[in-house]
Design a protein around this motif. Structure first.
Motif, PDB file in Angstrom:
ATOM      1  N   ASP A  80       0.794  -1.232   0.000  1.00  0.00           N
ATOM      2  CA  ASP A  80       0.000   0.000   0.000  1.00  0.00           C
ATOM      3  C   ASP A  80       0.827   1.284   0.000  1.00  0.00           C
ATOM      4  N   PHE A  81       2.142   1.149  -0.013  1.00  0.00           N
ATOM      5  CA  PHE A  81       2.977   2.359   0.080  1.00  0.00           C
ATOM      6  C   PHE A  81       4.004   2.401  -1.041  1.00  0.00           C
ATOM      7  N   ALA A  82       4.338   3.620  -1.475  1.00  0.00           N
ATOM      8  CA  ALA A  82       5.334   3.788  -2.543  1.00  0.00           C
ATOM      9  C   ALA A  82       6.743   3.883  -1.954  1.00  0.00           C
ATOM     10  N   PHE A  83       6.829   4.213  -0.668  1.00  0.00           N
ATOM     11  CA  PHE A  83       8.136   4.359  -0.003  1.00  0.00           C
ATOM     12  C   PHE A  83       7.907   4.138   1.482  1.00  0.00           C
ATOM     13  N   GLU A  84       8.995   4.025   2.220  1.00  0.00           N
ATOM     14  CA  GLU A  84       8.847   4.018   3.678  1.00  0.00           C
ATOM     15  C   GLU A  84       9.930   4.905   4.280  1.00  0.00           C
ATOM     16  N   ILE A  85       9.778   5.205   5.545  1.00  0.00           N
ATOM     17  CA  ILE A  85      10.772   6.050   6.213  1.00  0.00           C
ATOM     18  C   ILE A  85      11.465   5.200   7.276  1.00  0.00           C
ATOM     19  N   LYS A  86      12.775   5.086   7.146  1.00  0.00           N
ATOM     20  CA  LYS A  86      13.543   4.354   8.158  1.00  0.00           C
ATOM     21  C   LYS A  86      13.967   5.369   9.221  1.00  0.00           C
ATOM     22  N   THR A  87      13.529   5.114  10.444  1.00  0.00           N
ATOM     23  CA  THR A  87      13.656   6.116  11.504  1.00  0.00           C
ATOM     24  C   THR A  87      15.061   6.208  12.077  1.00  0.00           C
ATOM     25  N   ASP A  88      15.570   7.433  12.185  1.00  0.00           N
ATOM     26  CA  ASP A  88      16.801   7.688  12.955  1.00  0.00           C
ATOM     27  C   ASP A  88      16.455   8.049  14.385  1.00  0.00           C
ATOM     28  N   SER A  89      15.423   8.897  14.521  1.00  0.00           N
ATOM     29  CA  SER A  89      14.969   9.225  15.874  1.00  0.00           C
ATOM     30  C   SER A  89      13.472   9.511  15.808  1.00  0.00           C
ATOM     31  N   ILE A  90      12.812   9.225  16.899  1.00  0.00           N
ATOM     32  CA  ILE A  90      11.366   9.468  16.949  1.00  0.00           C
ATOM     33  C   ILE A  90      11.045  10.120  18.283  1.00  0.00           C
ATOM     34  N   GLU A  91      10.282  11.164  18.225  1.00  0.00           N
ATOM     35  CA  GLU A  91       9.898  11.860  19.449  1.00  0.00           C
ATOM     36  C   GLU A  91       8.398  11.680  19.659  1.00  0.00           C
ATOM     37  N   ILE A  92       8.042  11.140  20.813  1.00  0.00           N
ATOM     38  CA  ILE A  92       6.613  11.007  21.138  1.00  0.00           C
ATOM     39  C   ILE A  92       6.214  12.325  21.795  1.00  0.00           C
ATOM     40  N   ILE A  93       5.398  13.090  21.116  1.00  0.00           N
ATOM     41  CA  ILE A  93       5.074  14.433  21.620  1.00  0.00           C
ATOM     42  C   ILE A  93       3.890  14.392  22.588  1.00  0.00           C
ATOM     43  N   THR A  94       2.830  13.715  22.185  1.00  0.00           N
ATOM     44  CA  THR A  94       1.664  13.566  23.067  1.00  0.00           C
ATOM     45  C   THR A  94       1.175  12.133  22.955  1.00  0.00           C
ATOM     46  N   LYS A  95       0.896  11.518  24.071  1.00  0.00           N
ATOM     47  CA  LYS A  95       0.348  10.165  24.027  1.00  0.00           C
ATOM     48  C   LYS A  95      -1.170  10.251  24.049  1.00  0.00           C
ATOM     49  N   ALA A  96      -1.821   9.551  23.122  1.00  0.00           N
ATOM     50  CA  ALA A  96      -3.286   9.520  23.150  1.00  0.00           C
ATOM     51  C   ALA A  96      -3.736   8.462  24.139  1.00  0.00           C
ATOM     52  N   LYS A  97      -4.896   8.711  24.747  1.00  0.00           N
ATOM     53  CA  LYS A  97      -5.350   7.745  25.756  1.00  0.00           C
ATOM     54  C   LYS A  97      -5.863   6.480  25.080  1.00  0.00           C
ATOM     55  N   HIS A  98      -5.877   5.404  25.838  1.00  0.00           N
ATOM     56  CA  HIS A  98      -6.371   4.144  25.304  1.00  0.00           C
ATOM     57  C   HIS A  98      -7.321   3.533  26.313  1.00  0.00           C
ATOM     58  N   PRO A  99      -8.501   3.046  25.971  1.00  0.00           N
ATOM     59  CA  PRO A  99      -9.041   3.102  24.618  1.00  0.00           C
ATOM     60  C   PRO A  99      -9.631   4.483  24.325  1.00  0.00           C
ATOM     61  N   LEU A 100      -9.712   4.804  23.037  1.00  0.00           N
ATOM     62  CA  LEU A 100     -10.329   6.060  22.610  1.00  0.00           C
ATOM     63  C   LEU A 100     -11.855   5.877  22.574  1.00  0.00           C
ATOM     64  N   PRO A 101     -12.612   6.980  22.651  1.00  0.00           N
ATOM     65  CA  PRO A 101     -14.080   6.842  22.696  1.00  0.00           C
ATOM     66  C   PRO A 101     -14.687   6.277  21.407  1.00  0.00           C
ATOM     67  N   ILE A 102     -14.026   6.469  20.287  1.00  0.00           N
ATOM     68  CA  ILE A 102     -14.492   5.858  19.029  1.00  0.00           C
ATOM     69  C   ILE A 102     -13.255   5.340  18.312  1.00  0.00           C
ATOM     70  N   ASP A 103     -13.480   4.407  17.394  1.00  0.00           N
ATOM     71  CA  ASP A 103     -12.362   3.976  16.568  1.00  0.00           C
ATOM     72  C   ASP A 103     -12.239   4.980  15.423  1.00  0.00           C
ATOM     73  N   PRO A 104     -11.224   5.837  15.492  1.00  0.00           N
ATOM     74  CA  PRO A 104     -11.208   6.956  14.550  1.00  0.00           C
ATOM     75  C   PRO A 104     -10.958   6.534  13.110  1.00  0.00           C
ATOM     76  N   ILE A 105     -10.422   5.322  12.899  1.00  0.00           N
ATOM     77  CA  ILE A 105     -10.220   4.998  11.485  1.00  0.00           C
ATOM     78  C   ILE A 105     -11.375   4.167  10.935  1.00  0.00           C
ATOM     79  N   GLY A 106     -12.388   3.989  11.769  1.00  0.00           N
ATOM     80  CA  GLY A 106     -13.646   3.462  11.250  1.00  0.00           C
ATOM     81  C   GLY A 106     -13.684   1.960  11.035  1.00  0.00           C
ATOM     82  N   ARG A 107     -12.722   1.210  11.558  1.00  0.00           N
ATOM     83  CA  ARG A 107     -12.807  -0.257  11.418  1.00  0.00           C
ATOM     84  C   ARG A 107     -13.970  -0.783  12.245  1.00  0.00           C
ATOM     85  N   LEU A 108     -14.101  -0.177  13.438  1.00  0.00           N
ATOM     86  CA  LEU A 108     -15.287  -0.469  14.250  1.00  0.00           C
ATOM     87  C   LEU A 108     -16.226   0.705  14.049  1.00  0.00           C
ATOM     88  N   GLU A 109     -17.412   0.420  13.549  1.00  0.00           N
ATOM     89  CA  GLU A 109     -18.313   1.531  13.249  1.00  0.00           C
ATOM     90  C   GLU A 109     -18.910   2.105  14.541  1.00  0.00           C
TER      91      GLU A 109
END
Ligand code: AMO
Length: 426
Positions: A80-109
């Motif tokens: 599904d992707f034309a390229f990928e990014i190989k990470t040198d460093s990653i910064e977690i800026i804000t953590k989202a809570k789990h579980p979220l009130p809705i499934d935002p990508i819509g797999r669970l309606e």
């Protein structure tokens, strides 16, 4: 904390292979396979696959957390992707809570109420985001076309001292010890402003205190209004038709990705739109066994029947004066018939408008005839004595137009935070 991205995800491709980039966005998916973690990171422009290897990641990293990824573009085996990014460093800026009130990508309606209660998160669903990206284009297109047609954008008060449409359905509020109302439409102001500016338009929120529970009524809706001096009702019908067609054309041309996400095969409407008089509509109904008298209002069932004879957009014009507000002008040849119209899409009324009375004496007489309180209209009537040109205009509900464009039958889907009799929060 650094905040700067070097690129939006949508700008990247394999052409940038081996380039160092910084992207920022939300973790949409997260899979650990041994020592490698596959992330998908989304920003408003797109989705990228991110490979994290040999870098510590928090054990409890959650979906929808905000990250900045610094890495190198490389080719990928992912389908599904034309390229990928190989990470040198990653910064977690804000953590989202789990579980979220809705499934935002819509797999669970989720049902619409839960989605509206978490609207900001709901926009992470690409179908929902697509609607609001299209809405943005629609507004841009409307403003462009109206400006080209020499209409000047105005902003009229939303807190007003008396009813603009004459009737009920007003929200009232306390205004420094006085009673005030939320405007139902810019009707009186837009008419007055034809004196100085000739052609005006406004795109703004207006308020209707109707206890309607339908897919087409909101308590707070966005109205697109125009008013034009030296135009008759048929002239502003032409403006409306061209405007609607140019909006569709702009959306078809400029929102290809969004329409694809919505699986919407949108066509530019054919012109000219049919123009059906009210009397002809009664004849059509009579032929199918529904007999109405001149002056009867057309109900949804009637409009559905008429709409089935005229697919797509059509104008319903020359309504009985008895069904029209006080400011509408009658026909010269028959004072029982008005110079007015609605723009319909099937049974759905998108817009209504007409030629207005511009003679102050006639307007005063009409207000009296309709039993309206003259003192509430004194300011308005006074302005008609300062050189009021003949004029016509219309108002169109943006949300209703949007439901036709995106093909979803509920105005709540095209408003970020809808207000209806049940909904005041969030
Ligand atoms: P009218 O009341 O017909 O006319 O409103 C014009 C258009 O506004 C939209 N609309 C609504 N949309 C969502 N929820 C509502 N509660 C709602 N009410 C109205 C509809 C409707 O066709 N002043 C005149 C217009 C004019 O003559 O210029 C007016 O307000 O799409």
């Amino acid at each position: 904390m650094r905040l700067k991205k070097t690129h939006d995800i949508g700008q990247l491709s394999l052409d940038a292979k081996d380039h160092q980039v910084v992207i920022g966005g939300w973790i949409e998916d997260l899979r650990k396979l041994g020592k490698i973690t596959f992330l998908t990171v989304r920003d408003v422009t797109g989705l990228a696959q991110v490979i994290v290897k040999d870098i510590p990641l928090p054990e409890d990293l959650t979906r929808q957390s905000v990250v900045l990824v610094n890495g190198i573009i490389q080719s990928t085996k992912a389908r599904d992707f034309a390229f990928e990014i190989k990470t040198d460093s990653i910064e977690i800026i804000t953590k989202a809570k789990h579980p979220l009130p809705i499934d935002p990508i819509g797999r669970l309606e989720s049902n619409i109420d839960n989605r509206l209660n978490a609207r900001a998160l709901d926009l992470r669903n690409q179908r929902v985001a697509a609607i609001f990206k299209i809405r943005h284009r629609v507004l841009e297109s409307l403003r462009k076309t109206l400006s080209e047609k020499k209409f000047i954008e105005i902003t009229t008060p939303k807190i007003i001292g008396s009813a603009s449409e004459g009737g009920a359905n007003l929200f009232s509020l306390e205004y420094f010890g006085k009673k005030a109302y939320l405007a139902q439409s810019p009707q009186l102001y837009k008419e007055q402003l034809t004196i100085g500016l000739e052609r005006v338009f406004e795109i703004a929120s207006f308020y209707r205190a109707e206890k309607s529970h339908t897919g087409r009524h909101l308590s707070e809706f966005t109205s697109i209004d125009i008013e034009a001096a030296f135009m008759d009702y048929t002239d502003v019908m032409e403006v409306l038709e061209e405007l609607v067609v140019s909006v569709f054309r702009d959306v078809v041309q400029n929102c290809k990705d969004e329409l694809k996400i919505l699986e919407r095969d949108l066509a530019v409407p054919k012109q000219p739109f049919a123009r059906i008089t009210y009397s002809r509509a009664l004849d059509e109904l009579a032929k199918s066994g529904t007999v109405l008298r001149f002056g009867d209002d057309l109900l949804d069932s009637h409009l559905k029947a008429i709409g089935s004879n005229h697919p797509g957009f059509f104008f319903l014009m020359d309504w009985p004066m008895s069904l029209k507000p006080f400011y509408i002008h009658e026909k010269d040849e028959d004072s029982k018939v008005s110079r007015s119209f609605d723009l319909q899409f099937g049974y759905l009324e998108l817009s209504s408008g007409g030629r207005r009375l511009h003679d102050p004496a006639k307007l005063r007489a009409r207000l009296e005839e309709q039993g309206l309180n003259l003192s509430s209209f004194e300011d308005h009537l006074r302005s008609f004595e300062w050189g009021m040109p003949p004029h016509s205009g219309w108002g169109m509900g943006l949300e209703r137009l949007m439901t036709v464009i995106v093909g979803i039958d509920n105005v709540r889907e095209v408003v970020l935070y809808p207000r209806d009799p049940e909904r005041l929060f969030p």
